[in-house]
Design an enzyme around this catalytic site. Sequence first.
Site, short mmCIF file in Angstrom:
data_model
loop_
_atom_site.label_atom_id
_atom_site.label_comp_id
_atom_site.label_asym_id
_atom_site.label_seq_id
_atom_site.Cartn_x
_atom_site.Cartn_y
_atom_site.Cartn_z
N ASN A 41 -10.29 -0.24 0.04
CA ASN A 41 -8.69 -0.34 -0.15
C ASN A 41 -8.16 -0.86 -1.40
OD1 ASN A 41 -5.90 -0.74 0.29
ND2 ASN A 41 -6.05 -1.28 2.34
N CYS A 50 0.71 -1.35 -0.09
CA CYS A 50 0.00 0.07 0.03
C CYS A 50 0.70 1.31 0.03
CB CYS A 50 -0.88 -0.07 1.16
SG CYS A 50 -1.93 -1.53 1.32
N HIS A 62 -3.28 7.22 2.04
CA HIS A 62 -3.69 5.80 1.59
C HIS A 62 -5.22 5.63 2.15
CE1 HIS A 62 -4.19 1.51 0.88
NE2 HIS A 62 -3.82 1.26 2.01
O1 UT7 Z 1 -3.47 -1.07 3.76
C1 UT7 Z 1 -3.50 -1.65 4.99
C2 UT7 Z 1 -4.68 -2.53 5.03
N1 UT7 Z 1 -5.15 -2.99 6.23
C3 UT7 Z 1 -5.69 -2.00 7.21
O2 UT7 Z 1 -5.96 -1.03 6.73
C4 UT7 Z 1 -6.26 -2.86 8.28
C5 UT7 Z 1 -6.24 -1.85 9.56
N2 UT7 Z 1 -7.44 -2.12 10.66
C6 UT7 Z 1 -8.76 -1.90 10.33
O3 UT7 Z 1 -9.32 -1.46 9.57
C7 UT7 Z 1 -9.54 -2.59 11.45
O4 UT7 Z 1 -8.86 -3.33 12.52
C8 UT7 Z 1 -10.70 -3.48 10.77
C9 UT7 Z 1 -11.76 -2.78 10.12
C10 UT7 Z 1 -9.97 -4.70 10.16
C11 UT7 Z 1 -11.43 -4.37 12.03
O5 UT7 Z 1 -12.04 -3.25 13.03
P1 UT7 Z 1 -11.61 -3.33 14.51
O6 UT7 Z 1 -12.56 -2.36 15.22
O7 UT7 Z 1 -10.28 -3.32 14.85
O8 UT7 Z 1 -12.30 -4.78 14.89
P2 UT7 Z 1 -11.77 -5.95 15.71
O9 UT7 Z 1 -10.81 -6.86 14.86
O10 UT7 Z 1 -11.45 -5.65 16.95
O11 UT7 Z 1 -13.12 -6.91 15.83
C12 UT7 Z 1 -14.27 -6.34 16.50
C13 UT7 Z 1 -15.16 -7.58 16.59
C14 UT7 Z 1 -14.79 -9.04 16.57
O12 UT7 Z 1 -15.95 -9.77 17.55
P3 UT7 Z 1 -15.69 -9.96 19.21
O13 UT7 Z 1 -14.31 -10.63 19.04
O14 UT7 Z 1 -15.23 -8.63 19.89
O15 UT7 Z 1 -16.90 -10.72 19.29
C15 UT7 Z 1 -14.60 -9.51 15.50
O16 UT7 Z 1 -14.78 -10.84 15.41
O17 UT7 Z 1 -15.95 -7.52 15.30
C16 UT7 Z 1 -15.84 -8.85 14.89
N3 UT7 Z 1 -15.61 -8.63 13.28
C17 UT7 Z 1 -16.89 -8.53 12.42
N4 UT7 Z 1 -18.09 -8.47 12.62
C18 UT7 Z 1 -19.02 -8.31 11.68
C19 UT7 Z 1 -14.49 -8.78 12.44
N5 UT7 Z 1 -14.93 -8.45 11.18
C20 UT7 Z 1 -16.11 -8.36 11.22
C21 UT7 Z 1 -16.91 -8.12 10.10
N6 UT7 Z 1 -18.39 -8.12 10.52
N7 UT7 Z 1 -16.62 -8.12 8.83
#
Ligand code: UT7
Length: 335
Positions: free
Chosen positions: A291, A119, A261
């Site tokens: 993205n 990225c 980005h």
């Molecule tokens: O170019 C760089 C590329 N990568 C990035 O930019 C990634 C940067 N990170 C992010 O954008 C965020 O971390 C994400 C959008 C990927 C995830 O958001 P988050 O607020 O960090 O969520 P999390 O991983 O802490 O997950 C929170 C909850 C979890 O459930 P529990 O354990 O609290 O019950 C996940 O299992 O959300 C759940 N979860 C979802 N629920 C519905 C994770 N993905 C999903 C989903 N739909 N797609």
Amino acid sequence: MEGINFNQYGVTFKGSGSYVPGQILTNQKISQKVDTSNEWIQSRTGISERRISSVEDNVTEMGYKAALTAIEMTNWDIKTIDLIVLATSTPHDLFGSAPSIQAKLGATNAVAFDLTAACSGFLFALITASQFLKGGSFKRAIVIGADQLSSFVDWNDRRSCILFGDGAGALAIEATNEFDNFIGFDMRTDGGRGSFLNLPSKKNKGSIVDEIDFLNGGFSPIQMNGQEVYKFAVKEVPLILEKLLKKMKYNSDQVDWLLLHQANQRILDSVGERLKIPREKILSNLEKYGNTSAATIPLMMDEAVRDCRIKQNDIIATSGFGAGLSWGAALIKWG
Ligand code: UT7
């Protein structure tokens, strides 16, 4: 301008272009595939939909179309292009896709090569090309960012598949000895944190003859620790931008546009807050495209140039960040 020796060459921005494939994958459609919802994706990322390449829309095709629209904004004869740099992590040919783009464009006098930095790729490619121009080696360059991560996403992994889309963007840049609109840059890599985001080769052992084994080619799907990547981005991106602004003696209120980005709207908002850059100056189109990796920065730039948000002489602070981990920043003046 301060710091510029006019006996040297500077860079001027002459054109922008972009291309996205026609297939639209909405959040609603993704929720038919994995356990997620439009509400969750929108609130956590700001993304509503993304574009997905069909089998015909590979990185060579997308990059070519983006480059052509950038060239059409200039008055260049295609034969006068000296350099084509394609930033991609998903080339149509692992030996490089830039040469195919060169051939399709008919840019027969250009040297063309790929550059991979995920990225951060477009920013790193823009900096690389600018150095050739500033050093006097080349006069005209096309810098392309194009990626097709849909081919490498695990479409059963709801934690990552919601983020990514496909697309391409390009800028046409030229050397000039009158001024320099490429004001400054900085680049960083921390391979020690590389395991947070990978598209690794498959551990698929084959055997050629007795006692001589080899690794079969091919890649495993994207593996991402979203929370760690998020924390990395909201910490490092403001730091590198602050440092660059300070080095080039700019205040954040002199910045017309913050162009990051396009990874997550929450990252964009957090960086803007930290730099005290108001929301209306933060360029964002990830709602429509998600993205697109190396494509996000030129795709966003082209949109804002064409709808006249970015005007001649506007100051743009830009930053790319992602797998590697790699990150970088550049301060440029449009035009
Ligand atoms: O170019 C760089 C590329 N990568 C990035 O930019 C990634 C940067 N990170 C992010 O954008 C965020 O971390 C994400 C959008 C990927 C995830 O958001 P988050 O607020 O960090 O969520 P999390 O991983 O802490 O997950 C929170 C909850 C979890 O459930 P529990 O354990 O609290 O019950 C996940 O299992 O959300 C759940 N979860 C979802 N629920 C519905 C994770 N993905 C999903 C989903 N739909 N797609």
